[in-house]
Write a protein that holds these residues in place. Structure first.
Motif, short mmCIF file in Angstrom:
data_model
loop_
_atom_site.label_atom_id
_atom_site.label_comp_id
_atom_site.label_asym_id
_atom_site.label_seq_id
_atom_site.Cartn_x
_atom_site.Cartn_y
_atom_site.Cartn_z
N ASP A 55 -44.00 13.62 6.05
CA ASP A 55 -43.95 13.95 7.63
C ASP A 55 -45.41 14.65 7.66
O ASP A 55 -45.45 14.19 9.17
N ARG A 94 -51.08 7.33 -3.97
CA ARG A 94 -51.26 6.11 -3.40
C ARG A 94 -50.19 5.71 -2.34
O ARG A 94 -50.25 4.96 -1.84
N GLU A 95 -49.07 5.98 -2.06
CA GLU A 95 -47.90 6.03 -2.38
C GLU A 95 -47.83 6.32 -0.26
O GLU A 95 -47.90 5.82 0.62
N GLY A 130 -52.18 5.44 0.47
CA GLY A 130 -52.80 4.43 -0.21
C GLY A 130 -54.43 4.28 -0.74
O GLY A 130 -53.55 4.86 -2.11
N ASP A 131 -55.55 3.42 -0.57
CA ASP A 131 -56.12 3.01 -1.93
C ASP A 131 -56.87 4.23 -1.74
O ASP A 131 -58.31 4.08 -2.17
N VAL A 132 -56.50 5.28 -1.53
CA VAL A 132 -57.51 6.46 -1.81
C VAL A 132 -57.78 6.79 -3.05
O VAL A 132 -59.03 7.39 -3.28
N VAL A 133 -56.95 6.79 -3.82
CA VAL A 133 -57.18 6.38 -5.18
C VAL A 133 -56.93 5.31 -5.94
O VAL A 133 -55.88 4.07 -5.32
N ALA A 176 -55.75 2.41 -8.12
CA ALA A 176 -54.12 2.13 -9.20
C ALA A 176 -54.50 2.48 -10.57
O ALA A 176 -53.24 2.63 -11.12
N THR A 196 -60.92 10.97 2.22
CA THR A 196 -60.85 9.83 3.15
C THR A 196 -59.92 9.02 3.11
O THR A 196 -60.91 8.05 4.60
N SER A 219 -61.37 6.83 6.45
CA SER A 219 -61.28 5.17 6.69
C SER A 219 -60.31 5.05 8.01
O SER A 219 -60.24 3.91 8.44
N GLN A 234 -62.54 5.20 10.99
CA GLN A 234 -62.51 4.46 11.74
C GLN A 234 -61.94 2.63 11.45
O GLN A 234 -62.19 1.90 12.54
N ARG A 235 -60.77 2.82 10.04
CA ARG A 235 -60.29 1.45 11.16
C ARG A 235 -59.28 1.59 12.27
O ARG A 235 -59.55 0.05 12.76
#
Lengths: 448, 315
Positions: free
Chosen positions: B123, B164-165, B168-171, B173, B195, B199, B202-203
């Motif tokens: 949330d 990560r869930e 995402g890829d801020v850290v 794996a 981050t 991201s 930007q995206r």
């Protein structure tokens, strides 16, 4: 009227636009890694990859550096011979008399050019080759100024002598990056996603000693493990289809989820599904789509209930043209016979798993108990088994007819109810069951 | 059971200090963003401490407080300290969706302080997404979350998976598990969420993001307030000039974790501040006649001007 010709030659601008449009930046970088690995395989005499091979890649290293102001990839994988450079490596597309390299996945002769054109305007490719067979040693550099090259009529690139690199290999550098590329290389999420993909897609090479570094840090291989016990054995078989060697390993990578809620326990880390590997490289990962049979021809579509299942199918062929992969090497050519035939086997295995997860709903406790003793075994150590062995559930035999009730509720309300039931740790599923039982009892439905 | 903090915010020194630090920063940003014309959006509960500062220090009049619980909503309506505070009975997600869909609301920048009691949850992440995707240019987002180990995830690996869930890829794996120790979570989560926002900006939203706040503090639990500015391309340089100033307060070097002080201790300390060398030593403290836990004196000296004084009032 005299016969005349009309020009059918492509323009360079159109060509660059076309080849760079339909591929992601990450896939471009992986194309360059593929080139390095093809070099390493060449140095090793093109060994045939399979799950139990003992190929040693530990003397090879690929270093990738991404920054806002430039990209660089350096390998020590043998370099390019002068003959290959002049006749093959820089042509656009494989030339007619090009003999494909055995057990590679490079097929179309486009990867390197596509990658550098996608990234930036100033390119430098330097190679050191120490000689092999009839090919003499050579050190050279190919500088490409993309804007100037576009204005020239010729499609050739200049090649000049260069000081030798410290080791035989290739160093490729791109500067004056396009703005969008520069921003991606400055974004830690792009770097981390690239690391995760490399860890997964090159696991076969990384676990055999290859070192791939991204911005100075080595990537660790993604490990595939399967649960094994007296009651659980993964499927593992090898066979040939249309001259292509096929290996399948499939089974439980993790215990199945007791929650079928898509919001619980799934997310970006869900690694369940089918993986397709062509000549050692994963080209389709954790797939849950029709491509790997889910929902295809009346089969069940993927559902969170099936989490925990992982299947790997490896296709290995001397000639990469026999492999069922697309030109981007990031998906499956679904129309290929070899793949369709293999898909039948994949769907049989998926079916066994689907049936089991349906049966286990009748008595999750019994299933969890039988699954509980299973221990993880590394992919290469999984024993051969012509079937996927799963626990035989007693409850399944005498299963009363049931229906499944599903409804969405706010997480905080579910938690509040769990506390009201006296156990804050209850899963949403358990709260749902207890709520039903409570209402059934309190409203006297059991006496009606 | 309350669904808001049952203790008046104004009585909790670290909470008070981090709020003052945030508004010190917002005041500085106001020189380039003209925040007086902004809309302030927050979870005022029944205390409205941040709303009072938004009005008094930034001159913001148009204010919206979001309240989910019905009883608290009624009390909040009763307690709203200014006429121009609108209290809505709604989930934050619905309120933010409504803001995004309102042409009138989109005509001015927003200053949002989403002050959650929970850790990072789907949330919370979804609310951040709503703001990043929809806030008008020149808006400022502040988010407060609980960053104790248990509120982020079970065990080191559970926390890595959870982050990560969510983001995402801020850290990576394969990020070392030692990075997910409880004491490192405030800094790690601030970096991760900055981050993530940068991201996403930007995206997807294709807009600049300037990180401006990362303030760990202790308020019973280990908490974190983080955030930044969503400027237009033209405003970006001016915003960066402000947040890169040496006196920018949004990135305190140590967590805001001052000691609870008695009125007598407070008076004694204030009498020797400000000191000529910028701080006090344990020797100074000994001369005053008492002692404090290691490190506490430095944090107090850094924030003594914001440290609140309380007296009991019999109403």
């Amino acid at each position: 009227m005299d016969q005349k010709h009309v020009s059918g030659a492509p323009t360079k601008a159109f060509f660059i636009h076309t080849i760079t449009k339909d591929i992601t930046l990450q896939d471009c970088i992986l194309d360059l890694v593929d080139n390095s690995l093809d070099g390493a395989a060449r140095e090793l005499g093109h060994p045939e990859p399979h799950l139990a091979d003992k190929i040693d890649y530990s003397r090879f290293r690929v270093q990738i550096t991404l920054a806002r102001d430039g990209f660089k990839i350096v390998d020590n994988c043998g370099g390019i011979s002068l003959d290959d450079a002049v006749n093959y490596a820089f042509t656009f597309g494989a030339v007619d008399n090009d003999k494909p390299e055995e057990f590679s996945i490079g097929l179309y002769g486009i990867g390197m050019k596509r990658a550098v054109f996608k990234m930036g305007k100033v390119v430098s490719i330097t190679s050191r080759f120490d000689g092999r067979g009839d090919d003499p040693p050579a050190s050279f550099r190919v500088p490409i100024n993309v804007l100037r090259w576009r204005k020239r009529a010729s499609w050739d690139f200049d090649l000049e002598e260069a000081d030798p690199l410290p080791e035989p290999g290739v160093s490729l550098e791109v500067r004056e990056l396009y703005d969008s590329i520069s921003k991606e290389f400055d974004d830690p999420t792009f770097i981390n996603a690239l690391r995760a993909t490399i860890a997964r897609d090159y696991t076969q090479f990384l676990s055999r000693g290859l070192v791939i570094e991204v911005n100075g840090r080595a990537v660790r291989a993604h490990e595939f493990n399967f649960l094994v016990s007296d009651h659980i054995k993964p499927f593992r078989q090898e066979f040939k289809l249309h001259g292509v060697a096929v290996e399948i390993v499939a089974g439980l990578a993790a215990k199945p989820s007791d929650s079928y809620d898509p919001d619980e326990g799934g997310g970006s880390e869900d690694r369940s599904g089918w993986y397709v590997i062509c000549n050692g490289r994963i080209v389709l990962a954790a797939d849950k789509s029709e491509l790997s049979g889910w929902g295809y021809q009346g089969a069940a579509r993927w559902h969170p209930q099936y989490r925990g299942f992982v299947g790997l199918i490896l296709f290995t062929a001397k000639d990469a043209a026999a492999l069922p992969l697309t030109s981007t090497k990031r998906s499956i050519d679904f129309e290929r016979d070899v793949y369709r035939r293999a898909l039948v086997r994949m769907m049989e295995i998926s079916r066994a798993w689907i049936d089991y997860t349906n049966q286990r709903k009748a008595d999750v406790q019994e299933a969890a108990q039988l699954e509980g003793s299973a221990k993880p075994v590394a992919l290469a150590a999984v024993a051969k088994s012509p079937t996927l062995v799963l626990p035989k559930l007693k409850a399944a035999a005498a299963r009363p007819r049931t229906v499944t009730i599903q409804y969405p509720k706010a997480p905080e309300e579910v938690r509040a109810l769990a506390i009201a039931f006296g156990d804050a740790g209850l899963s949403a599923r358990e709260v749902g069951i207890r709520s039903f039982d409570f209402a059934f009892r309190e409203l006297g439905a059991d006496r009606s | 059971m309350y669904n808001f903090d049952p203790i008046n915010y104004s009585l909790r020194p670290n909470k008070v200090i981090q709020r003052q630090v945030a508004f010190d920063g917002l005041s500085m940003l106001s020189s380039v963003l003209n925040l007086a014309r902004a809309k302030y959006v927050g979870f005022g509960s029944i205390w409205f401490a941040d709303f009072i500062l938004a009005h008094k220090r930034l001159g913001i009049s148009d204010m919206l407080s979001v309240e989910l619980d019905e009883i608290t909503y009624k009390r909040a309506k009763f307690n709203a300290p200014f006429r121009t505070i609108k209290v809505v009975h709604s989930h934050s997600s619905a309120a933010l969706d409504q803001l995004a869909g309102s042409a009138a609301a989109r005509r001015k920048p927003w200053v949002l302080w989403l002050d959650y009691l929970s850790g990072p949850t789907p949330d919370v992440k979804a609310d951040i997404d709503r703001v990043v995707d929809n806030a008008p240019y020149g808006s400022v987002l502040l988010v407060t979350i609980n960053v104790t180990g248990g509120s982020v995830g079970k065990g080191l690996e559970g926390r890595r998976t959870r982050i990560r869930e969510l983001f995402g890829d801020v850290v990576a794996a394969d990020a070392p598990l030692i990075d997910f120790e409880e004491a490192k979570l405030p800094k790690l989560l601030a970096e991760c969420i900055h981050t993530y926002i940068a991201s996403r900006c930007q995206r997807l939203a294709q807009r600049p993001y300037v990180p401006a706040f990362s303030m760990p503090y202790r308020d019973n639990a280990q908490m974190l307030t983080l955030g930044g500015v969503l400027p237009s391309a033209r405003q970006e340089r001016g915003v960066r000039t402000v947040t890169e100033r040496p006196d920018w307060p949004g990135f305190p070097s140590v967590p805001i974790e001052t000691p609870p002080l008695t009125a007598k201790e407070l008076t004694a300390l204030q009498r020797v501040l400000p000191s000529s060398n910028g701080g006090l030593t344990d020797g100074d403290l000994a001369r005053l006649g008492f002692a404090l836990e290691p490190g506490m004196l430095d944090v107090y000296c850094a924030h003594y001007r914001r440290y609140p004084s309380f007296f009991q009032v019999v109403a």
